[in-house]
Design an enzyme around this catalytic site. Structure first.
Site: not given
Ligand code: DAK
Length: 257
Positions: A65, A108, A111
């Site tokens: 997400a 997400g 998922e």
């Molecule tokens: N959201 C927004 N931006 C993101 C992102 C995300 N999930 N993942 C990556 N980006 C952005 C980064 O901020 C960065 O942007 P800039 O800084 O260049 O502007 C760009 O993408 C490249 O990322 P990185 O520089 O971090 O790249 P790396 O290769 O160093 O790292 C990475 C890649 C995938 C390991 C890292 O970006 C990372 O850890 N990303 C977050 C992964 C994460 O935590 N995902 C879970 C998010 S929470 C629901 C439904 C769904 C959900 C919840 C509730 N309901 C129906 C109730 C879902 C929740 C989630 O998914």
């Protein structure tokens, strides 16, 4: 003009939907989810589309997400935004969806891939539910679908520690159906979808429904559903054609009736 947030193409009877927010690793913003739902629904209502491929970029299927949106929203605005309904709308698509996963498939994104009917992964794919690192937990079915796919031990490990699985591990644990070389992921997903699209749509829809029911109902009820679905499929013109074509030693031509 800005690039479209999803790219849509048709490859014969296969609809191909590609998420296109590469700079944000296809983070699933409300706008991206809305575009996905609209495109999937359109393909689903088109009888000429018999299978769908849902893919992302080479670096990421989707990294979850959109964390910016999650952080800016209050629980109430997130709830009221229709966010939950979007996931339900994707689950309700009857046309089989093949997820084509390369690179990050997280939160997400994982998922979303699990909402699809099967996953074809590049050897570069990385699957994870890292929400725990953000102080939350999966919210779109991750604790349930991942556990059903890989079992309790691996689901606990992934969800409580945030550990990612490689494509090979995901294959070994039953999360993905096929792993292919880096350059072949999208072509292979299209090929698999093309194979499904060549079958009789009535039997395909009934089989998808029956397999999904295996996760919802007791065995006896699932077997009963399968039996009735078998006879419904047998009543289709496609079954007449499939059986006849076998006996005549030719390829069947299924019409979806
Ligand atoms: N959201 C927004 N931006 C993101 C992102 C995300 N999930 N993942 C990556 N980006 C952005 C980064 O901020 C960065 O942007 P800039 O800084 O260049 O502007 C760009 O993408 C490249 O990322 P990185 O520089 O971090 O790249 P790396 O290769 O160093 O790292 C990475 C890649 C995938 C390991 C890292 O970006 C990372 O850890 N990303 C977050 C992964 C994460 O935590 N995902 C879970 C998010 S929470 C629901 C439904 C769904 C959900 C919840 C509730 N309901 C129906 C109730 C879902 C929740 C989630 O998914």
């Amino acid at each position: 003009m800005a690039d479209p947030i999803v790219l849509v193409e048709r490859d014969g009877r296969v609809g191909v939907v590609t998420m296109n927010r590469p700079k944000q690793l296809n983070a699933l913003s409300g706008e991206l989810m809305d575009a996905l739902v609209a495109t999937l629904r359109e393909f689903d209502s088109d009888p000429d589309t018999r299978a769908i491929v849902l893919g992302g970029g080479e670096r990421a299927f989707a990294a979850g997400a959109d964390i910016g949106e999650l952080s800016a929203g209050t629980p109430v605005t997130l709830y009221e935004s229709g966010h939950l309904e979007r996931w339900e709308a994707i689950r309700a698509v009857r046309t089989p969806i093949v997820a084509a996963v390369s690179g990050f498939c997280l939160g997400g994104g994982c998922e979303l891939a699990m909402l699809c009917d099967l996953i074809v992964a590049s050897e570069t794919a990385k699957f994870g539910q890292p929400e725990i690192n953000l102080g939350v937990l999966p919210g779109a079915g991750g604790t349930q679908r991942l556990t059903r796919a890989v079992g309790k031990a691996v689901a606990m490990d992934m969800i409580l520690t945030g550990r990612m699985l490689s494509a090979r591990e995901a294959l070994a644990h039953g999360l993905v159906a096929r792993v292919v070389a880096r350059e072949a992921w999208l072509a292979e997903a299209k090929r698999v979808a093309g194979e499904i699209a060549a079958k009789g749509p009535v039997a395909v829809h009934l089989a998808k429904e029956a397999i999904d029911a295996a996760f919802e109902v007791p065995l006896s009820a699932g077997v009963e559903l399968e039996r009735k679905s078998f006879f419904l499929a047998r009543a289709s013109e496609d079954a007449d054609e499939g059986l006849k074509a076998f006996l005549e030693k030719r390829k069947p031509d299924f019409t979806g009736r």
